[in-house]
Design an enzyme around this catalytic site. Structure first.
Site, PDB file in Angstrom:
ATOM      1  CG  ASP A   1      -3.618   8.449  -7.390  1.00 34.64           C
ATOM      2  OD1 ASP A   1      -3.666   9.617  -6.966  1.00 34.64           O
ATOM      3  OD2 ASP A   1      -4.455   7.582  -7.080  1.00 34.64           O
TER       4      ASP A   1
ATOM      5  CG  ASP B   1     -10.664   9.696  -4.544  1.00 35.43           C
ATOM      6  OD1 ASP B   1      -9.993  10.510  -5.207  1.00 35.43           O
ATOM      7  OD2 ASP B   1     -10.196   8.648  -4.056  1.00 35.43           O
TER       8      ASP B   1
HETATM    9  C1  GLA Z   1      -6.850   7.733  -5.256  1.00 40.25           C
HETATM   10  C2  GLA Z   1      -7.459   8.338  -6.511  1.00 40.25           C
HETATM   11  C3  GLA Z   1      -8.659   7.514  -6.954  1.00 40.25           C
HETATM   12  C4  GLA Z   1      -8.229   6.081  -7.194  1.00 40.25           C
HETATM   13  C5  GLA Z   1      -7.559   5.517  -5.946  1.00 40.25           C
HETATM   14  C6  GLA Z   1      -6.943   4.159  -6.204  1.00 40.25           C
HETATM   15  O1  GLA Z   1      -7.701   7.853  -4.167  1.00 40.25           O
HETATM   16  O2  GLA Z   1      -7.838   9.676  -6.320  1.00 40.25           O
HETATM   17  O3  GLA Z   1      -9.229   8.052  -8.121  1.00 40.25           O
HETATM   18  O4  GLA Z   1      -7.363   6.033  -8.289  1.00 40.25           O
HETATM   19  O5  GLA Z   1      -6.531   6.371  -5.470  1.00 40.25           O
HETATM   20  O6  GLA Z   1      -6.346   3.618  -5.091  1.00 40.25           O
END
Ligand code: GLA
Length: 435
Positions: free
Chosen positions: A158, A219
């Site tokens: 990430d 997301d």
């Molecule tokens: C980001 C990512 C998600 C998830 C969260 C975890 O938002 O895009 O897919 O992994 O972090 O905190």
């Protein structure tokens, strides 16, 4: 040249275009904790659903006992909030000792014993998005080695709490570090999602060389709005994205949420069908212990999975966006076959969409059609007018065989030619086929 040599040479030339770790020649499939379970670490009050050994072992049991694994759903992926708030005395990441008493290595062994694979999560930056220890540039090699020692099979990197310059160094460095461990570890990069997912800020040629998959966009949430927003972005930008994908390198529109709370059955089918067209990774984020049979059969649909997993790995496109609110998606498949999805953006009632295969750019011939969700089979000539009834926010999904040319499938009985399977009358003159 021997066939084996030829294969070797051609695989060498392919290797220059995709990350050279040999994994994910077709889009990965499995289960990922984040969308459904987030950062639930309250095991005292929510022992069944908190991010802990128990959750991942139970999902692994379901994958291996309820027919998922055989369909290809083999990854069990831990996301954020798995680690302790502090690295250990040697500077290594460590799992939260209460929630993962056996550590991550135990999780990997549990998965491998069942023919599954384990994925883990980290973050290029000072902290993960959930506030856990991140991987700064100086920790990249150590963390890659740690994951390899734990026998992890996939790593999602990430991008919270780092800037563009650090990311430019960190994402390629992690790719090298993972490769240097000698363990094939699939590498998922969130890098493009932190830069709007489009060139010139995002370099998809480079991503294809260093990552196996990448999150391009925001997301997913447990709602139809969210799914539709993702679909719109991916197909509005298809000219950039389609060419970025191929065996070993995939665009990732995020998790499948069928079986959760936000989607109707129609919408769950739509997500499954359109993710198949997109050659998207199929990571479910749901509760496989309690999933209803409707969602299960959508996620286990063999035609949709077969289309998703097509070995040519060409990502499909939206070929029509009709004023009526019907979109048509198309994906070329191996064996000269293809997939079609008719999707309705309407909110009123089932819409009867009339067209012909030739209007959808199909060449002259006769096609076998397999409807993925009704499981009906039929033969259609390119010129035959047909009608599909598409439910609001729903889809009709077809696997379309290679064309058989007219008059070539003449058949013989008793040594004598009996006639053609396909006649040659003017199909436009007859009424449409209703499906
Ligand atoms: C980001 C990512 C998600 C998830 C969260 C975890 O938002 O895009 O897919 O992994 O972090 O905190």
């Amino acid at each position: 040249m021997h066939l084996a040599e030829l294969f070797f040479v051609s695989s060498l030339s392919v290797a220059t275009f995709a990350l050279d770790n040999g994994v994910m020649r077709v889009p990965p499939m499995g289960w990922l904790a984040w969308e459904r379970y987030r950062c639930d670490i309250d095991c005292d009050h929510d022992p069944k659903n908190c991010i802990s050994e128990n959750l991942f072992m139970e999902m692994a049991d379901r994958l291996s006992e309820d027919g998922w694994r055989e369909l290809g759903y083999v990854y069990v992926n831990i996301d954020d909030c798995w680690s302790s708030m502090k690295r250990d005395d040697n500077g290594r990441l460590q799992a939260d000792p209460k929630r993962f008493p056996g550590g991550i290595h135990k999780m990997a062994r549990y998965m491998h014993d069942r023919g599954l694979k384990l994925g883990i999560y980290g973050d290029m930056g000072t902290h993960t998005c959930g506030g856990y220890p991140g991987t700064t540039l100086d920790k990249i090699e150590l963390d890659a080695q740690t994951f390899a020692e734990w026998e992890v099979d996939m790593f999602k990197f990430d991008g919270c709490y780092s800037n563009a310059t650090e990311q430019e160094q960190g994402y390629p460095l992690m790719s090298k570090a993972l490769n240097a461990t000698g363990r094939p570890i699939a590498y998922s990069c969130s890098w493009p999602a932190y830069h709007g997912g489009l060139p010139p800020k995002v370099n998809y040629t480079q991503l294809g060389e260093i990552c196996n998959l990448w999150r391009n966009y925001g997301d997913i949430q447990d709602s139809w709005d969210s799914v539709l927003n993702i679909i719109n972005w991916f197909f509005d930008n298809q000219d950039v994205l389609v060419s970025a994908a191929g065996p070993g390198k995939w665009n990732d529109p995020d998790m499948l949420i069928a079986g959760d709370f936000g989607l109707s059955m129609e919408q769950s089918r739509s997500q499954m069908a359109i993710w198949a067209i997109m050659a998207a990774p199929l990571f479910m984020s749901n509760d496989l212990r309690t999933i209803n049979s409707g969602a299960r059969s959508i996620l286990q649909n063999k035609i949709a999975i077969g289309i998703n997993q097509d070995p040519m790995g060409i990502q499909g496109r939206r070929i029509l966006k009709e004023k009526s609110g019907i979109d048509v998606y198309w994906r070329p498949l191996s064996k000269n076959a293809s997939a079609l999805v008719f999707f309705s953006r309407r909110n009123d009632m089932p819409y009867r969409y009339q067209t012909t295969l030739s209007k959808l750019n199909y060449t002259t011939g006769s096609y076998q059609i397999y409807d993925a969700f009704t499981e009906k089979t039929m033969t259609l000539k390119d010129s035959t007018s047909f009608v599909v009834s598409v439910n609001p926010t729903g889809v009709v999904m077809w696997y379309v065989s290679a064309p058989a040319k007219r008059n070539i499938r003449q058949f013989y009985r008793g040594g004598r030619l009996q006639g053609s399977l396909f006649d040659d009358d003017d199909e436009n003159a007859i009424s449409p086929v209703f499906l």
